[in-house]
Structure formats: structure tokens, C-alpha cells
Design an enzyme around this catalytic site. Structure first.
Site, PDB file in Angstrom:
ATOM      1  N   ASN A  41       0.826  -1.224   0.000  1.00 33.33           N
ATOM      2  CA  ASN A  41       0.000   0.000   0.000  1.00 33.33           C
ATOM      3  C   ASN A  41       0.855   1.268   0.000  1.00 33.33           C
ATOM      4  OD1 ASN A  41       0.422  -1.181   2.478  1.00 33.33           O
ATOM      5  ND2 ASN A  41      -1.733  -1.124   3.089  1.00 33.33           N
ATOM      6  N   CYS A  42       2.065   1.155   0.525  1.00 33.89           N
ATOM      7  CA  CYS A  42       2.921   2.346   0.550  1.00 33.89           C
ATOM      8  C   CYS A  42       3.329   2.772  -0.866  1.00 33.89           C
ATOM      9  CB  CYS A  42       4.165   2.078   1.386  1.00 33.89           C
ATOM     10  SG  CYS A  42       3.753   1.448   3.025  1.00 33.89           S
ATOM     11  N   THR A 274      -5.608  -8.575  23.180  1.00 31.44           N
ATOM     12  CA  THR A 274      -6.720  -7.679  23.492  1.00 31.44           C
ATOM     13  C   THR A 274      -7.262  -8.040  24.877  1.00 31.44           C
ATOM     14  OG1 THR A 274      -8.407  -9.144  22.602  1.00 31.44           O
ATOM     15  CG2 THR A 274      -7.342  -7.661  21.039  1.00 31.44           C
ATOM     16  N   PRO A 277      -7.691 -12.832  25.977  1.00 31.05           N
ATOM     17  CA  PRO A 277      -6.316 -13.318  25.756  1.00 31.05           C
ATOM     18  C   PRO A 277      -6.158 -14.199  24.517  1.00 31.05           C
ATOM     19  CG  PRO A 277      -7.199 -14.073  27.885  1.00 31.05           C
ATOM     20  CD  PRO A 277      -8.253 -13.229  27.273  1.00 31.05           C
ATOM     21  N   ILE A 279      -7.484 -13.428  21.681  1.00 26.93           N
ATOM     22  CA  ILE A 279      -7.601 -12.545  20.502  1.00 26.93           C
ATOM     23  C   ILE A 279      -6.509 -11.474  20.580  1.00 26.93           C
ATOM     24  CG2 ILE A 279      -9.114 -11.000  19.188  1.00 26.93           C
ATOM     25  CD1 ILE A 279     -11.511 -12.395  20.414  1.00 26.93           C
ATOM     26  N   TYR A 280      -5.773 -11.366  19.512  1.00 27.26           N
ATOM     27  CA  TYR A 280      -4.688 -10.384  19.411  1.00 27.26           C
ATOM     28  C   TYR A 280      -5.111  -9.293  18.418  1.00 27.26           C
ATOM     29  CZ  TYR A 280      -1.662 -13.937  21.543  1.00 27.26           C
ATOM     30  OH  TYR A 280      -1.094 -14.862  22.384  1.00 27.26           O
ATOM     31  N   ALA A 281      -4.509  -8.131  18.551  1.00 28.95           N
ATOM     32  CA  ALA A 281      -4.738  -7.081  17.542  1.00 28.95           C
ATOM     33  C   ALA A 281      -3.395  -6.465  17.173  1.00 28.95           C
ATOM     34  CB  ALA A 281      -5.680  -6.018  18.087  1.00 28.95           C
ATOM     35  N   GLY A 283      -1.272  -3.711  14.098  1.00 25.86           N
ATOM     36  CA  GLY A 283      -1.375  -2.759  12.998  1.00 25.86           C
ATOM     37  C   GLY A 283      -2.136  -1.498  13.347  1.00 25.86           C
ATOM     38  N   ASP A 284      -2.675  -0.868  12.307  1.00 27.80           N
ATOM     39  CA  ASP A 284      -3.313   0.446  12.461  1.00 27.80           C
ATOM     40  C   ASP A 284      -4.480   0.425  13.440  1.00 27.80           C
ATOM     41  OD1 ASP A 284      -1.569   1.143  10.500  1.00 27.80           O
ATOM     42  OD2 ASP A 284      -3.077   1.603   8.961  1.00 27.80           O
TER      43      ASP A 284
HETATM   44  P1  FAD Z   1      -3.778  -2.873   6.283  1.00 24.02           P
HETATM   45  O1  FAD Z   1      -2.464  -3.063   5.695  1.00 24.02           O
HETATM   46  O2  FAD Z   1      -4.614  -1.762   5.817  1.00 24.02           O
HETATM   47  O3  FAD Z   1      -4.580  -4.229   6.146  1.00 24.02           O
HETATM   48  C1  FAD Z   1      -5.855  -4.371   6.666  1.00 24.02           C
HETATM   49  C2  FAD Z   1      -6.665  -5.263   5.756  1.00 24.02           C
HETATM   50  O4  FAD Z   1      -7.716  -5.798   6.503  1.00 24.02           O
HETATM   51  C3  FAD Z   1      -7.321  -4.511   4.606  1.00 24.02           C
HETATM   52  O5  FAD Z   1      -6.838  -4.964   3.384  1.00 24.02           O
HETATM   53  C4  FAD Z   1      -8.795  -4.742   4.793  1.00 24.02           C
HETATM   54  O6  FAD Z   1      -9.451  -4.982   3.581  1.00 24.02           O
HETATM   55  C5  FAD Z   1      -8.808  -5.979   5.648  1.00 24.02           C
HETATM   56  N1  FAD Z   1     -10.011  -6.087   6.488  1.00 24.02           N
HETATM   57  C6  FAD Z   1     -10.542  -5.163   7.296  1.00 24.02           C
HETATM   58  N2  FAD Z   1     -11.611  -5.644   7.935  1.00 24.02           N
HETATM   59  C7  FAD Z   1     -11.760  -6.908   7.518  1.00 24.02           C
HETATM   60  C8  FAD Z   1     -12.710  -7.900   7.809  1.00 24.02           C
HETATM   61  N3  FAD Z   1     -13.669  -7.692   8.693  1.00 24.02           N
HETATM   62  N4  FAD Z   1     -12.591  -9.072   7.193  1.00 24.02           N
HETATM   63  C9  FAD Z   1     -11.594  -9.317   6.305  1.00 24.02           C
HETATM   64  N5  FAD Z   1     -10.682  -8.416   5.991  1.00 24.02           N
HETATM   65  C10 FAD Z   1     -10.761  -7.213   6.601  1.00 24.02           C
HETATM   66  N6  FAD Z   1       3.180   3.300   6.171  1.00 24.02           N
HETATM   67  C11 FAD Z   1       4.500   3.491   6.275  1.00 24.02           C
HETATM   68  O7  FAD Z   1       5.087   3.103   7.281  1.00 24.02           O
HETATM   69  N7  FAD Z   1       5.192   4.086   5.266  1.00 24.02           N
HETATM   70  C12 FAD Z   1       4.595   4.511   4.134  1.00 24.02           C
HETATM   71  O8  FAD Z   1       5.256   5.035   3.243  1.00 24.02           O
HETATM   72  C13 FAD Z   1       3.208   4.333   4.005  1.00 24.02           C
HETATM   73  N8  FAD Z   1       2.568   4.755   2.901  1.00 24.02           N
HETATM   74  C14 FAD Z   1       1.235   4.515   2.772  1.00 24.02           C
HETATM   75  C15 FAD Z   1       0.583   4.912   1.620  1.00 24.02           C
HETATM   76  C16 FAD Z   1      -0.762   4.693   1.470  1.00 24.02           C
HETATM   77  C17 FAD Z   1      -1.458   5.152   0.250  1.00 24.02           C
HETATM   78  C18 FAD Z   1      -1.477   4.032   2.498  1.00 24.02           C
HETATM   79  C19 FAD Z   1      -2.935   3.764   2.342  1.00 24.02           C
HETATM   80  C20 FAD Z   1      -0.846   3.639   3.658  1.00 24.02           C
HETATM   81  C21 FAD Z   1       0.506   3.873   3.806  1.00 24.02           C
HETATM   82  N9  FAD Z   1       1.185   3.505   4.960  1.00 24.02           N
HETATM   83  C22 FAD Z   1       2.529   3.709   5.070  1.00 24.02           C
HETATM   84  C23 FAD Z   1       0.472   2.919   6.109  1.00 24.02           C
HETATM   85  C24 FAD Z   1       0.595   1.426   6.098  1.00 24.02           C
HETATM   86  O9  FAD Z   1       0.224   0.948   4.874  1.00 24.02           O
HETATM   87  C25 FAD Z   1      -0.277   0.877   7.211  1.00 24.02           C
HETATM   88  O10 FAD Z   1       0.167   1.374   8.435  1.00 24.02           O
HETATM   89  C26 FAD Z   1      -0.227  -0.625   7.256  1.00 24.02           C
HETATM   90  O11 FAD Z   1      -0.629  -1.157   6.047  1.00 24.02           O
HETATM   91  C27 FAD Z   1      -1.126  -1.114   8.376  1.00 24.02           C
HETATM   92  O12 FAD Z   1      -1.234  -2.491   8.354  1.00 24.02           O
HETATM   93  P2  FAD Z   1      -2.545  -3.203   8.848  1.00 24.02           P
HETATM   94  O13 FAD Z   1      -2.337  -4.651   8.669  1.00 24.02           O
HETATM   95  O14 FAD Z   1      -2.934  -2.705  10.146  1.00 24.02           O
HETATM   96  O15 FAD Z   1      -3.671  -2.699   7.856  1.00 24.02           O
END
Ligand code: FAD
Length: 817
Positions: A41-42, A274, A277, A279-281, A283-284
Site C-alpha cells: 500500500n505504501c 486484546t 487473551p 484474541i490479538y490485535a 497494525g493500524d
Molecule cells: P492494512 O495493511 O490496511 O490491512 C488491513 C486489511 O484488513 C485490509 O486490506 C482490509 O481490507 C482488511 N479487512 C478489514 N476488515 C476486515 C474484515 N472484517 N474481514 C476481512 N478483511 C478485513 N506506512 C509506512 O510506514 N510508510 C509509508 O510510506 C506508508 N505509505 C502509505 C501509503 C498509502 C497510500 C497508504 C494507504 C498507507 C501507507 N502507509 C505507510 C500505512 C501502512 O500501509 C499501514 O500502516 C499498514 O498497512 C497497516 O497495516 P494493517 O495490517 O494494520 O492494515
């Protein structure tokens, strides 16, 4: 063991991969709502900009390759809609068939990420309004740009993603207006550091509207969108990208009654568990701890998501691994600049009530003599014990390395004193024998040890100019870049000879362009008993911070109705002469300006000097310099990361005219007193000496000073004659406004002036006339007082008030005496 992972990108995929490495027999199911797993995604903004041309490169792995490599069962286009904690299963909806099924788990990992915030404002759902989070979003934006070829876009939000989108749309030939509600872009860095980015955005022709928000989007003329802003202004554009931030996807957790924490993130402990115990969380969507404050925090970045996934996998597999929080290390590319930061910024520290100090340096990424050196601004925040609280850097190259080193230092609990001692790799192409990290360590440690005192740019404007002396230690040639109000120029080279001119009874603020020469001067003065301070970051930081930040109105009158119309109107140049090149790469400002200055002195009017530089401060400096020296910037651009400015000698506004706009002075001499007239003449001669224009408008009693000393026979009526007899005639008759003492005081002061070789008032007035000060007699006062032109000395003009007012329009100050 059976592990179900919700979300298959950064956090989810890294958890799955590490799990397999830890447990060959585990059943690992990764469920992803979107059509792709583990995509980059970055990299999304860069494919829109066609910097990353091949879309496939963003797809790091596919479900098939993951199955083949790691035996992970990843399912796309399926959404987890419910968690049954009691019976430990999730409900999954197949988004293609609409059918739902359940999947049991021993351990559940939530990595659902964060969704772009879409404000509830009119028009945000219109076609042409986008957000960017995943590949389908990217495909929509790219297809719009490819097919509709928009001329203009509005990007709402000046964070990392907003800036990346702005850059990449600009790269595709779209004129971008960036709207940001705060008074700066990039909230993690402080205002004066962001000011460098604002300047660069302006240079890159991004229309920047700071302190303004989106109010509504409606249909404009010709099918365009009309974007209304809270300031009342509006912008026409074919497309809008909303990037005002993200909110954690917490619905699943909320519905399952898991505890939520900071800003709606899912509460976790140090193992990322979380409130359940099993269930873990990660990322964002997961809450973390800010290591420097120990407080709950949220950080939507890929690095922490990926590391948390690893911690979770280890913990599930029985290791006592912990995630110890974040310090907020981040980096972004903004056109030619790199902006990086770590730790806490000034706003955070102020909000937390934590006392801190700051220093700013401007240093080169590597030895200046090795080709390609470029400067960076580096700011350090620390406390009174020397603990490092944060750092920010803006530059072209080497910014990442310095912030990473300081991030490592912060995590190891190092102090500014440790930065002084860090042994870092050095050879001329990579660094200097004193790396910028060492230098900022020296600078902060000097302050803490009491060897140096600093003031910040914010403190300058609130200084009482009557109680503080401000000394500019740059060379006179550098002053065309601007000066701090009230400063006197004593170049470092002559400070020891002129030390007696600096008052010792008050604090002295010293500054140069970057803060280095003024540091030398402050050390000298402090050792001589002065209370001297150095302006940290120098005039470079100060001038950027106090200058204009938004540039919206610069482009206000530009109407663009199609792509073809976006073209720059070349400045109407003089008939050009010879072209000369100056290589100022590797030099920090004012180096490039001084090189330009010296070359311009050598060449003829009409000749063009092309300067190559690597200090981005040069982009604003060269405009300011050319404007105040009567030269013209024909073009200013970047080529291979270098700034190339072409300046034509003498093709700008005439020097006199420019000087007039800036520092001319108009004086209204109302009084005929000796002391006041003397002061007026001294000021006027001083203004002329500093290369500007001065005019003295003599009115009422001041007119008497312009009368010839001897009687002149002119025709007057009785009242005029009586007036003429009663009023003193000429400069020699002028008396002191106080302590005249029946002529004794005036005679004494004239004697003292003679002894001290101070010119008499007649001589001073004559000197002013000879120097080109415009001496004007007020026609109306002459009429009232019955004074005739013949009675006045030569070399003066008789003018109306309008002439005086016109002169005052061209001045930056009118002095009434
Ligand atoms: P994500 O990578 O967003 O993954 C979460 C996934 O969960 C999604 O694909 C979603 O569809 C899926 N999901 C959600 N709910 C459900 C559900 N109920 N059932 C099934 N699937 C589900 N970070 C950096 O450090 N450097 C960068 O340069 C940078 N650039 C970025 C550029 C862009 C355009 C974006 C959008 C983000 C950027 N980031 C960057 C941020 C980084 O991508 C995120 O911090 C990181 O991807 C977070 O990881 P994550 O697994 O929490 O979420």
C-alpha cells in the site's frame, strides 16, 4: 493449533508468515475482504504517478504463492462479519457469492487496518471524489487520470499520503491545490521545519491553502467540481482526493465487546493481546504505547504493524516476546525533499507540559568538497538532563540516515552527550568527519554545559528592541537576502575590531545565515563579558518561519480550463548577452548567493548567469536577492536533483526602484529646532549610505531651516513681511529645542560638535543635498507663512503634499520630526 487472521496485508500477512516459520503444523487461515493480499500500500501513490510503472510490482505475494511457499490458506473477497468469543468461531461472508460460513479458532488475530476518514460534508460522494487505501482505490484514481486527463485536482489534507498524492498527480501534469486545515503540512514536524516544506511546495507549483478546510463539493460549470472552502474561497477542479486521516476499523472488536483504547483503537497489552487473551490485535487498528511518554498511542505505519505481527506469532507459539511501544519514526518524500522525524515534537511536549529545549543546525549530508553535497535542517528536542525527546530533519539526501541514527539513540536511552561521541562511518562521499548527528549533539551539549546560549526564531519578534541588541554577523553581500528588523551588521570578520560598538548592558542576539558563524561570534562575545545569544537555525530558519506559508493567492488569478492552458509565461527578458555558468553545488546558503553575486559583478548588463546549487534554500534566496539587486530570475527549476537558476543581470526592476520599495525613508520636518534637524539629516545621510533613498519634507517651522541666511529682497504684503522678520532665517539661526538658555546652550553644543568633528547643521544639510536626499519644501506652508521660493536655498524642490505622499508610498517608514 488453528489460527484465524482477519486482514491479509501488512500486519496480517507478517503474522501469518512468522507463524508458519514458528509452527510447521499450525493451521493458518488468513481472511481478506479485498481482492489482494499483502500488497504494497505504501507504493500506491507512486503507481498513480507512474513512478512505479508496473502495477504487478505492488503485488508482493498472491494467495497461490503464499500457499505454495508457506502453506497458508488465504482467502480473498471474504469478510469476517462477527466474532463469537464464547464458542471461539468467526462468521465469514463470501463477498462474491453472498454466502456466510463459520470458522473456529484457537487464536484469533485482528489486523483490519484503518479506513480513510470521509467527512460528512455535502458532495463527498460525487463522482470524481476519491480516497486512497488499497489497489482498487488506486486503480480508480489512475483510470480517472488516464482517461479524463484532469487539468486540476484538489487534495484535502497535508499529511504523508496527501503530499504523496499531490506530488504524483503533479507528476502526471495535474495542477494540484492542497488544502490543509492546520497552519502547516506534516503534523509530526514543527512549524519552522514544515516551513521548509511549504517553500518547496511553492517552488514545485503546488497551490497551498493552509488553515483552510473543505466545506462542500458541488457541481461547477462545464461538469467540473466546485470545491468550497471554509474561508469562503472556492476552487474548480475535475477531481478531489480526500486524505484527511484514518480511523481504526474497530467495528468487529466493538461488536465482540473487546475493550477499545486511544482514539478508538483496540486495547492491547505488551504481547498485543486484546481484553480477550485468545484474541490479538496488530497494525493500524491496535493501540500501542508511546515509549517516550509511556502513554497510550496510535501509529498507523507499516513498520510497527509488521513487527507487531512477528511478536504476536511468537507469543502464540509460546515465546514471551513483547512489543515495547513506538517512538514514531517516520519519513516521507516531498518532491526533491526528504522529511523525517522521530519522537515527540514541540506541540506534543507543550501539551504534555514537559519542559524541553531545542537546537537547529543546517549541515551537509557529506563533505562539501565532494560533488553532490546538499544541506539538511536538523532539529533536536531534549530535556535539561540531555535526554533526547525527538528529532526532525528536512533535506535532500542523508536525512533518513540521521533520523535512523537518532531513533536508535532514543531507543537505547542515549543523551545528547552520547551523540557527541557517536562513532559513525565517514568518507567524503558519505558524511563529514563530524557527522550532522555529532554536530547536533555538540550544539545541544554546548547549551546544556552553559558554553552557548541560544534563542529560537519564535523568541525574536517578541524581543524588546530597546533592551536587546541584534547583530547580524553575515557579510554585507548577504544582506540582500533580508535582515531581522532592528539588526546592525557587523560581519564576524570584523567583530573583534568593532566590539566596542556592541552594547554590553543588554543581551545581544547574534545571527548569521545558518547559525554557525554567529555561534563563533557568541563564544567570542561571551568570553569578553557580553550576554550573547545565538539564533539557533540562523536567518535561514527564521526567514522561512516568518515568511508567507500559503501561496494560494499567488495563483488566485490563474484560470485553467484545460490541460493545454497550463503553461508558464516566460518572463520578458532583455536582449540577452553571453551566458555564464556557476557551480555552487555542495555549498550551503549563502555560498551560492555569494558565488552568484561575485559573478554578476564581473558580467555585463543583459548577460545571463546560470547557477547550479544543491541547497534548496537557494530557491527562495535567489528570488529575494534578485528582487533587491535589480536582476531577474529567468528560470528556476531542478535537474537531476540540482537547482538550476538562470539570472539575467540588470533585467529586474531598476535597483533604485527596488530599493525604494524596501527601505526608503520619508521624513517630515515640522520643527525648526537645531537638534531635531540634525537628527533628521543624520538619518537621511545614513539611509543614503545604506544604498536607499531618503526624502525630507520641510513644513511649517521646519521651512525656516531652508531659508537662506542672508536677507533676500522679495515682494511681500505687510503680514508676510512681519512673519518673515519674526521667524529665524536659515540653519544657522536654529536653536536647541531644550536648554537653549538664551543662546548659551545652543552655542555650547555647536562648540562641542566642532570639537568632536561633527558637521554643523548647514554642512549636514548640504551633505544631504549633495548625497541625493530629496529636500522638499511644502508649498502650502510657504503660502501660509509668506515664504517665497527665492528666499530658500538652492538644490531643493517646492512640492505639494501629493509628492510627499507618493514618496512615502515608496518608503517603508515615514518619520515625523
Ligand atoms: P492494512 O495493511 O490496511 O490491512 C488491513 C486489511 O484488513 C485490509 O486490506 C482490509 O481490507 C482488511 N479487512 C478489514 N476488515 C476486515 C474484515 N472484517 N474481514 C476481512 N478483511 C478485513 N506506512 C509506512 O510506514 N510508510 C509509508 O510510506 C506508508 N505509505 C502509505 C501509503 C498509502 C497510500 C497508504 C494507504 C498507507 C501507507 N502507509 C505507510 C500505512 C501502512 O500501509 C499501514 O500502516 C499498514 O498497512 C497497516 O497495516 P494493517 O495490517 O494494520 O492494515
Amino acid at each position: 493449533m488453528k489460527i484465524v487472521i482477519v486482514g491479509g496485508v501488512a500486519g496480517g500477512a507478517s503474522t501469518a508468515a512468522r507463524l508458519r516459520r514458528m509452527d510447521e503444523l499450525a493451521e493458518i487461515i488468513m481472511i481478506e475482504r479485498g481482492p489482494y493480499i499483502s500488497f504494497a500500500n505504501c507504493g500506491l501513490p507512486y503507481h498513480i504517478g507512474e513512478v512505479i510503472e508496473d502495477r504487478e510490482k505492488l503485488l508482493v505475494v498472491t494467495p497461490e504463492s503464499l500457499k505454495a511457499m508457506l502453506n497458508i490458506d488465504s482467502r480473498v473477497k471474504q469478510e469476517v462479519t462477527q466474532i463469537n468469543r464464547k464458542e471461539k468461531f468467526v462468521t465469514v461472508k463470501n463477498l462474491e457469492t453472498g454466502e456466510s460460513y463459520t470458522e473456529t479458532y484457537d487464536k484469533l488475530v485482528l489486523s483490519p487496518g484503518a479506513a480513510p476518514i470521509v467527512p460528512p460534508l455535502p458532495g463527498v460522494d460525487k463522482p470524481g471524489v476519491f480516497t486512497l487505501r488499497n489497489l482498487p482505490d488506486m486503480d480508480r484514481i489512475k483510470a480517472f487520470v488516464d482517461q479524463k486527463k484532469p487539468a486540476r485536482a484538489v487534495v484535502v489534507g497535508g499529511g504523508f499520503i496527501g503530499l504523496e498524492i499531490a506530488e504524483n498527480l503533479q507528476h502526471r501534469g495535474v495542477q494540484v491545490t492542497l488544502i490543509e486545515l492546520l497552519n502547516q503540512v506534516l503534523a509530526p514536524i514543527d512549524y519552522e521545519m514544515a516551513a521548509l516544506v511549504h517553500q518547496h511546495l511553492t517552488f514545485k507549483k503546488i497551490r497551498l491553502a493552509l488553515g483552510d478546510g473543505l466545506k462542500a463539493i458541488s457541481d461547477g460549470d462545464s461538469g467540473w467540481l466546485k470545491i468550497e472552502l471554509s474561508s469562503g474561497r472556492s476552487v474548480d477542479a475535475e477531481m478531489v482526493v480526500l486524505s484527511i486521516g484514518v480511523r481504526p476499523e474497530n467495528q468487529l472488536a466493538k461488536d465482540a465487546s473487546l475493550d477499545l483504547g486511544f482514539r478508538g483503537t483496540i486495547k492491547t497489552n505488551s504481547h498485543m493481546q486484546t481484553s480477550d487473551p485468545d484474541i490479538y490485535a496488530v497494525g493500524d487498528a491496535a493501540e500501542v504505547t508511546q515509549r517516550l511518554t509511556g502513554e497510550d498511542y496510535a501509529l498507523a505505519l507499516a513498520g510497527p504493524a509488521s513487527r507487531q505481527g512477528r511478536v504476536v506469532a511468537d507469543h502464540i507459539c509460546g515465546r514471551d516476546t513483547t512489543f515495547n511501544g513506538v517512538i514514531g519514526t517516520s519519513i516521507v518524500k516531498v518532491f526533491d525533499l526528504t522529511v523525517a522525524s522521530v519522537g515527540l515534537n514541540a506541540k506534543m511536549l507543550e501539551q504534555a507540559g514537559t519542559p524541553f529545549s531545542t537546537v537547529i543546525i543546517h549541515a551537509s549530508n557529506h563533505a562539501g568538497y565532494y560533488p553532490g553535497a546538499s544541506p539538511m535542517a536538523l532539529k533536536l528536542l531534549y530535556n535539561s538532563e540531555g535526554k533526547i525527546l525527538g528529532a526532525q530533519a528536512v533535506g535532500i539526501e542523508g536525512v533518513d540516515k540521521r533520523i535512523d541514527v537518532i531513533a536508535t539513540a532514543i531507543q537505547s536511552g542515549m543523551t545528547v552527550f552520547d551523540l557527541e561521541e557517536l562513532e559513525l562511518a565517514y568518507a567524503p562521499p558519505f558524511s563529514s568527519s563530524r557527522d550532522p548527528v555529532n554536530i547536533i549533539g555538540f550544539t545541544a551539549a554546548n547549551v546544556l554545559r552553559g558554553d552557548a546560549k541560544v534563542m529560537t526564531w519564535e523568541q525574536v519578534d517578541s524581543l524588546d528592541r530597546n533592551k536587546t541588541a541584534i547583530v547580524d554577523v553575515r557579510l554585507p553581500e548577504e544582506l540582500a537576502l533580508g535582515m531581522i528588523d532592528g539588526a546592525v551588521n557587523i560581519p564576524l570578520q570584523s567583530i573583534r575590531q568593532k566590539v566596542n560598538e556592541i552594547p554590553k548592558d543588554r543581551p545581544v542576539l547574534l545571527y548569521c545565515q545558518t547559525g554557525q558563524r554567529s555561534y563563533f561570534a557568541s563564544r567570542a562575545l561571551n568570553q569578553l563579558g557580553f550576554d550573547a545569544y545565538n539564533l539557533t537555525g540562523g536567518y535561514k530558519t527564521y526567514s522561512h518561519a516568518v515568511g508567507r506559508q500559503s501561496n494560494f493567492d499567488v495563483f488566485e488569478h490563474v484560470t485553467i480550463s484545460s490541460r493545454e492552458e497550463i503553461k508558464e509565461v516566460p518572463p520578458t527578458a532583455m536582449v540577452s548577452g553571453n551566458e555564464f555558468t556557476v557551480d555552487a553545488c555542495g555549498l550551503q546558503c549563502p555560498g551560492p548567493i555569494l558565488k552568484l553575486y561575485n559573478k554578476i559583478k564581473e558580467v555585463e548588463d543583459g548577460d545571463i548567469v546560470s547557477v547550479q546549487a544543491t541547497d534548496f534554500g537557494f530557491t527562495s534566496d535567489v528570488e529575494a536577492w534578485a528582487n533587491s539587486t535589480g536582476n531577474r530570475v529567468l528560470s528556476l527549476d531542478t535537474e537531476d536533483g540540482k537547482i538550476v537558476a538562470r539570472i539575467q543581470k540588470g533585467a529586474g526592476k531598476p535597483k533604485d526602484e527596488m530599493a525604494a520599495l524596501g527601505k526608503n525613508k520619508t521624513m517630515v520636518i515640522f520643527s525648526g529646532d537645531l537638534d531635531k534637524a540634525l537628527a533628521g539629516c543624520i538619518i537621511a545621510n545614513g539611509v543614503i549610505a545604506s544604498g536607499h533613498q531618503a526624502s525630507m519634507f520641510f513644513t511649517f517651522w521646519g521651512l525656516n531651516l531652508l531659508r537662506k541666511n542672508e536677507h533676500v529682497k522679495v515682494k511681500k504684503n505687510l503680514v508676510e513681511k512681519m512673519f518673515g522678520w519674526m521667524m529665524p532665517r536659515g540653519t544657522q539661526k536654529a536653536r536647541l529645542s531644550q536648554m537653549h538658555l538664551a543662546g548659551m546652550g545652543t552655542a555650547m553644543i555647536k562648540g562641542i560638535m566642532k570639537k568632536k568633528n561633527v558637521d554643523s547643521l548647514p554642512a549636514m544639510l548640504q551633505m544631504a543635498i549633495d548625497n541625493g536626499v530629496r529636500i522638499q519644501a511644502c508649498q502650502m506652508s510657504m503660502d501660509l507663512m509668506g515664504i517665497k521660493r527665492e528666499e530658500l536655498i538652492d538644490g531643493i524642490e517646492v512640492v505639494g503634499v501629493a509628492t510627499m505622499l507618493a514618496a512615502s508610498d515608496d518608503s517603508n517608514g515615514v518619520i515625523f520630526i
